[in-house]
Each structure stands twice: as structure tokens, then as C-alpha cells.
Enzyme design. Sequence first.
Site, PDB file in Angstrom:
ATOM      1  N   MET A 143      33.167 -68.923 -16.822  1.00 11.50           N
ATOM      2  CA  MET A 143      33.319 -68.085 -15.629  1.00 11.50           C
ATOM      3  C   MET A 143      34.779 -67.618 -15.491  1.00 11.50           C
ATOM      4  O   MET A 143      35.180 -67.105 -14.458  1.00 11.50           O
ATOM      5  CB  MET A 143      32.893 -68.855 -14.384  1.00 11.50           C
ATOM      6  N   HIS A 151      38.560 -75.023 -21.382  1.00 10.51           N
ATOM      7  CA  HIS A 151      37.880 -73.903 -22.048  1.00 10.51           C
ATOM      8  C   HIS A 151      38.438 -73.718 -23.467  1.00 10.51           C
ATOM      9  O   HIS A 151      37.703 -73.461 -24.409  1.00 10.51           O
ATOM     10  CB  HIS A 151      38.086 -72.611 -21.260  1.00 10.51           C
ATOM     11  N   GLN A 179      24.138 -67.845  -9.506  1.00 11.80           N
ATOM     12  CA  GLN A 179      24.164 -69.316  -9.473  1.00 11.80           C
ATOM     13  C   GLN A 179      25.003 -69.865  -8.337  1.00 11.80           C
ATOM     14  O   GLN A 179      25.287 -71.058  -8.294  1.00 11.80           O
ATOM     15  CB  GLN A 179      24.631 -69.870 -10.829  1.00 11.80           C
ATOM     16  N   LYS A 227      40.292 -81.163 -15.802  1.00 12.64           N
ATOM     17  CA  LYS A 227      40.714 -79.770 -15.590  1.00 12.64           C
ATOM     18  C   LYS A 227      39.531 -78.968 -15.081  1.00 12.64           C
ATOM     19  O   LYS A 227      38.408 -79.134 -15.539  1.00 12.64           O
ATOM     20  CB  LYS A 227      41.231 -79.173 -16.894  1.00 12.64           C
ATOM     21  N   GLN A 241      24.604 -79.694 -16.913  1.00 14.67           N
ATOM     22  CA  GLN A 241      24.399 -78.370 -17.501  1.00 14.67           C
ATOM     23  C   GLN A 241      24.179 -78.479 -19.008  1.00 14.67           C
ATOM     24  O   GLN A 241      23.285 -77.842 -19.563  1.00 14.67           O
ATOM     25  CB  GLN A 241      25.606 -77.485 -17.203  1.00 14.67           C
ATOM     26  N   ARG A 258      38.458 -74.831 -10.298  1.00 12.37           N
ATOM     27  CA  ARG A 258      38.410 -75.077  -8.853  1.00 12.37           C
ATOM     28  C   ARG A 258      39.569 -75.975  -8.370  1.00 12.37           C
ATOM     29  O   ARG A 258      39.786 -76.082  -7.169  1.00 12.37           O
ATOM     30  CB  ARG A 258      37.075 -75.702  -8.442  1.00 12.37           C
TER      31      ARG A 258
HETATM   32  P1  AMP Z   1      33.216 -72.804 -16.230  1.00 11.26           P
HETATM   33  O1  AMP Z   1      34.135 -71.646 -16.528  1.00 11.26           O
HETATM   34  O2  AMP Z   1      33.765 -73.761 -15.232  1.00 11.26           O
HETATM   35  O3  AMP Z   1      31.803 -72.362 -15.971  1.00 11.26           O
HETATM   36  O4  AMP Z   1      33.145 -73.636 -17.587  1.00 11.26           O
HETATM   37  C1  AMP Z   1      32.805 -73.037 -18.798  1.00 11.26           C
HETATM   38  C2  AMP Z   1      32.634 -74.118 -19.849  1.00 11.26           C
HETATM   39  O5  AMP Z   1      33.853 -74.847 -19.969  1.00 11.26           O
HETATM   40  C3  AMP Z   1      31.553 -75.136 -19.484  1.00 11.26           C
HETATM   41  O6  AMP Z   1      30.834 -75.489 -20.661  1.00 11.26           O
HETATM   42  C4  AMP Z   1      32.349 -76.304 -18.963  1.00 11.26           C
HETATM   43  O7  AMP Z   1      31.711 -77.543 -19.108  1.00 11.26           O
HETATM   44  C5  AMP Z   1      33.589 -76.226 -19.843  1.00 11.26           C
HETATM   45  N1  AMP Z   1      34.713 -76.923 -19.188  1.00 11.26           N
HETATM   46  C6  AMP Z   1      35.213 -76.683 -17.959  1.00 11.26           C
HETATM   47  N2  AMP Z   1      36.198 -77.574 -17.669  1.00 11.26           N
HETATM   48  C7  AMP Z   1      36.303 -78.383 -18.753  1.00 11.26           C
HETATM   49  C8  AMP Z   1      37.124 -79.514 -19.072  1.00 11.26           C
HETATM   50  N3  AMP Z   1      38.024 -79.992 -18.221  1.00 11.26           N
HETATM   51  N4  AMP Z   1      36.952 -80.108 -20.281  1.00 11.26           N
HETATM   52  C9  AMP Z   1      36.021 -79.648 -21.163  1.00 11.26           C
HETATM   53  N5  AMP Z   1      35.216 -78.589 -20.917  1.00 11.26           N
HETATM   54  C10 AMP Z   1      35.348 -77.956 -19.735  1.00 11.26           C
END
Ligand code: AMP
Length: 280
Positions: free
Chosen positions: A30, A37, A61, A183, A152, A186
Amino acid sequence: MKVEGTVKSVKDQVKEWKKEGLSIGFVPTMGYLHEGHKSLMDAARKGNDKVVVSIFVNPMQFGPTEDLASYPRDLEADAKLCEAAGASLIFHPEPEEMYKDGFCSFVDMNGLTNALCGLSRPVHFRVCTVVNKLFNIVQPDKAYFGEKDAQQLAVIKRMVTDLNMDIEIVGCPIIREADGLAKSSRNTYLNAEERQAALVLNRSLKAGKALVDAGETRACVIKSAITAEIEKEPLAKIDYVDVVDFDTITPVEKLEGSILVAIAVYIGKTRLIDNFIVEK
Ligand code: AMP
């Protein structure tokens, strides 16, 4: 590195790569990208010829009282991070590109979405619909998801199995700040006092993990220890503390097999999640 906004332009590029016999690793996000990421992109780079990253804050969502409007966005910084991580293409569509007039087809996941985040965020697992669409657009060989969003990850694995998708789902470990906070895009919502209070998530999980490492197998004991630790923090309000089977996301009494110990905690108005996974 290309930045594309339309489904057609991504599909055209993917077709060319496939003709050349190149493999595609996909990282759906996102945006407002951070080291978490980036770790997914690094894994994708290692395992594939091309890396595609999607940046899409999916309106579908988010519930009506959630943070869709305020969700942080910074495409310029995101593009720099993706470029440095060796991504070949960013797909950054507008909602209208993803959801044309009359859109009415959904992936309806039952079993795994009726617990944990699915309970407190009833429309959250519409993420399955958008991930399904993104898979159809990007046609990846492998797709990378963080264990940070462990439910997820389990749900997407199940969807790929159930719907016979020819995509390998790769789970990647949680990346944390130096002080242990997972990390998250948010985390930017937290003021200084809340940022300090947010450490209780990792601290409480460590208390639970210490019990597991000492041989404790009763889920209720682990849950109680985590809950007690969180309750010591005045700014924290528990949404859930749960111990579930990682594949089926159903509660367990005893730690056996692949187990997910997951928490969601409000720090002020910000809802944060964290977890650890136990293989018994
Ligand atoms: P998001 O942008 O928050 O929807 O996350 C996109 C992807 O990055 C998802 O697969 C998350 O699980 C992964 N992600 C977000 N934060 C972390 C983190 N701290 N460590 C590993 N993966 C992450």
C-alpha cells in the site's frame, strides 16, 4: 524502472517478459515503503529475473471508520526505494482503474478470515479480491508477503491453493526498528509518547516467547502472560491476543505444529499488530 498506472500497460510489459522467458517476482504493497517492504523486494530480486511492486491503497479493504483518507502516501520516496531495491516496474493504479463501474465480483474467503483481524476489521479481507486481481494483472511466478501480516499470509496461501493459482507464495520475516517495534507505515501516526508506549507489543510477545522457549505449551498460559504485560501500559488497549494454528487460523489449546501467536493493540487511536510464529 517504469511506473505504470494502467492495467493494460502492465499486462503488455508482462507479456514481453514472458515471451523472453523471464520470471516475475511480485510484491503487493500500500506504499509509504520502509525496510520491511524492501526486504520483500530483496527476496524477490534474488528469486526472479524481474520484480514488480504494486502501490495501491485499496479503498475496498478499509471500513467506514478506518484510516483510508489519512493513510500516508509518498510516491516519490517509494519510487526511489523501489529503484534502489532493483525493482523493474511499479504498478500504481487509481481506484477507478482497479474498480470499473459495475464492479461486483469478490473472492469470498470463509474459514480463515473469521478470527483475529477479520473480526475487528470486517471488510479487511477484501484484500483477497485485490490480490487476486493483481495476480491476474502481474502474472507472477512468485509473490512475497511479510509475516508481519501473518493472517494475510495464511489467507493468501489458502486462496492460491483453493483457486489453483500457479503462484508460489513466499513468506518473509518481520523487520523491526532497533528498539524492537515492527516497522509499519502506520507507525507514523504515533506521537513521541505513543511511540514509546508501542514498544509494549514487542515486549509482551517476548514474554510469551520466553515461556514457549522454556517449554510451556498451554496456549492459555502464553495468552495470559502477553495480556498481563500489555495491561501494564496505560496507553495500550488490547484488540486481541490469540494463539492459533498458522495454517487454519483456528484457536489451539496446546502448541503443536505451526502456531501463530498474534496480537493487535490500540496505542491511542492507532491500531498496531505484531506476532511470532512457533514451529513445534
Ligand atoms: P502494506 O504496505 O502494509 O500493505 O504491506 C505490504 C507488504 O509488506 C505485506 O506483505 C506486509 O506484510 C509487508 N510488511 C509490512 N511491514 C513489514 C515488516 N515490518 N516486515 C516485513 N514485512 C512487512
